[in-house]
Design an enzyme around this catalytic site. Sequence first.
Site, PDB file in Angstrom:
ATOM      1  NE  ARG A  38      58.513 -14.573  36.863  1.00 56.56           N
ATOM      2  CZ  ARG A  38      59.356 -14.263  35.916  1.00 56.56           C
ATOM      3  NH1 ARG A  38      60.091 -15.200  35.338  1.00 56.56           N
ATOM      4  NH2 ARG A  38      59.505 -13.018  35.525  1.00 56.56           N
ATOM      5  CE1 TYR A  87      56.851 -10.972  42.753  1.00 57.57           C
ATOM      6  CE2 TYR A  87      58.980 -10.993  41.651  1.00 57.57           C
ATOM      7  CZ  TYR A  87      58.072 -10.373  42.475  1.00 57.57           C
ATOM      8  OH  TYR A  87      58.371  -9.157  43.025  1.00 57.57           O
ATOM      9  CB  CYS A 147      42.349 -29.261  30.111  1.00 58.66           C
ATOM     10  SG  CYS A 147      42.503 -31.011  30.438  1.00 58.66           S
ATOM     11  CD  GLU A 148      43.463 -22.757  30.493  1.00 60.65           C
ATOM     12  OE1 GLU A 148      43.792 -21.994  29.552  1.00 60.65           O
ATOM     13  OE2 GLU A 148      42.554 -22.516  31.279  1.00 60.65           O
ATOM     14  CD  GLU A 150      59.347  -0.760  48.527  1.00 55.47           C
ATOM     15  OE1 GLU A 150      58.786  -1.206  47.504  1.00 55.47           O
ATOM     16  OE2 GLU A 150      58.869   0.151  49.214  1.00 55.47           O
TER      17      GLU A 150
END
Length: 428
Positions: A327, A386, A357-358, A288
Amino acid sequence: MVAPGRAENSSRSIAMEYFQYDSHELRCENVRMAELATRFGTPTYIYSRSAIQENFHNVEQNLRDLRHLVCYSVKANSHLKILSLLRNAGAGFDIVSGGELARVLQVGAKPDTIVFSGVGKNAAEIDAGLSAGILAFNVESAGELEAIAARSHEIKKRANISIRVNPDVEADTHPYISTGQFIHKFGVPKKEAVQLYHRAVAMPDLRVRGIACHIGSQILAVEPFVQALEEILDLTKSLTREGIQMEFLDLGGGYGIRYVDEKPLDLGRLASELKRRLAGTPYRLVLEPGRALVGNAGALLTRVLYVKHNRRKHFVVVDAGMNDLMRPTLYGSLHQILPVERRTEETFVADVVGPLCETGDFLARDRRMPRVEPGDLVAVMTVGAYGYVLSSNYNSRPRPAEVMVDGDKIELIRPRERPEDLMAGEVM
Ligand code: LLP
């Protein structure tokens, strides 16, 4: 920084780069990244079609002496264009939700090439899998086995099942993406698996098809996979003695790739180790892979808005942020950041940050990189897996556009969201 454009190690394992400099300009296949920014704006995810094709071909080549089915793990990148490309190349699919099932059916996946993983399948998802007639539900608990049997009885569709075993094998990777130990929620211990198989064969609504495991993601060493295979082979031996026979062994995904300077998992070696251990057994192998098929095929094209400095740091503010690429924030993962136009040898050490805003909104921290200026374009590399799938609308930011390049052909495969798309469906 590793120069892009370099062919991968001797077995040319998974990564052959499709993003290269042509003199000073970064290209995706034959197309200038700068041209893509002009046409589609930024931030935009750019994918190389040939990279995905080559990755799949490479996996198939390595597995050619094994009876196998490659089930692409849809969660890595579920865009219909990519699913359809892989389906046409001969891939099956590993899904984890009703939404992913709908996507793979949309691209015409054959039901007997679909495996359904995940610890929390709900009744509607189980019904959808049963109606489609998938190759196997990878069952992750006693409760789920009962639920599948009940739904199967109710809608009169026999369920194909594998039990996902948690082999208690340590995989040297980020704790958030390690899955195969008893501290993790996934699968059941070997002992419990034996009980569940006995229960399953006694249930007329179920058909035992295989056995599954998945030990984690971005694993660079061959050994943990071999160890996991040995664990499940051991289990199949005792089950066979008790009259319970498998058709396939599903070893999951997790094949590690190069982001910066990692040595990718040696698929050739893995295949020969697996072959040696599977010789003389009747089993078909299911794998997979997700990241290994699409990771290196994507780049996030973004433009520098501002460069600011204080006494301690330089900050490069770009127009992509943590909502577009999670990520780095989520796993502290490193992605190369390349200038789209190489016009200076001068470097500086900077944090590459987004507009959100972080404090956690960064794409790279303390990164030595070419000195860029406002208006410059940069590409965040190896984001095909991802990347877009983990994006959100946090801060009401429309998600990026997505573009696929094939030689010199360019296709917009998803337009950039607009603010009105984000408000659709809400009431005032
Ligand atoms: N099979 C199962 C049951 C899985 O849970 C996964 C990934 C895969 C296959 C595919 O693994 P891959 O070949 O792509 O490593 N968001 C994280 C990765 C999460 C992986 C979750 N499961 C990241 O960005 O690194």
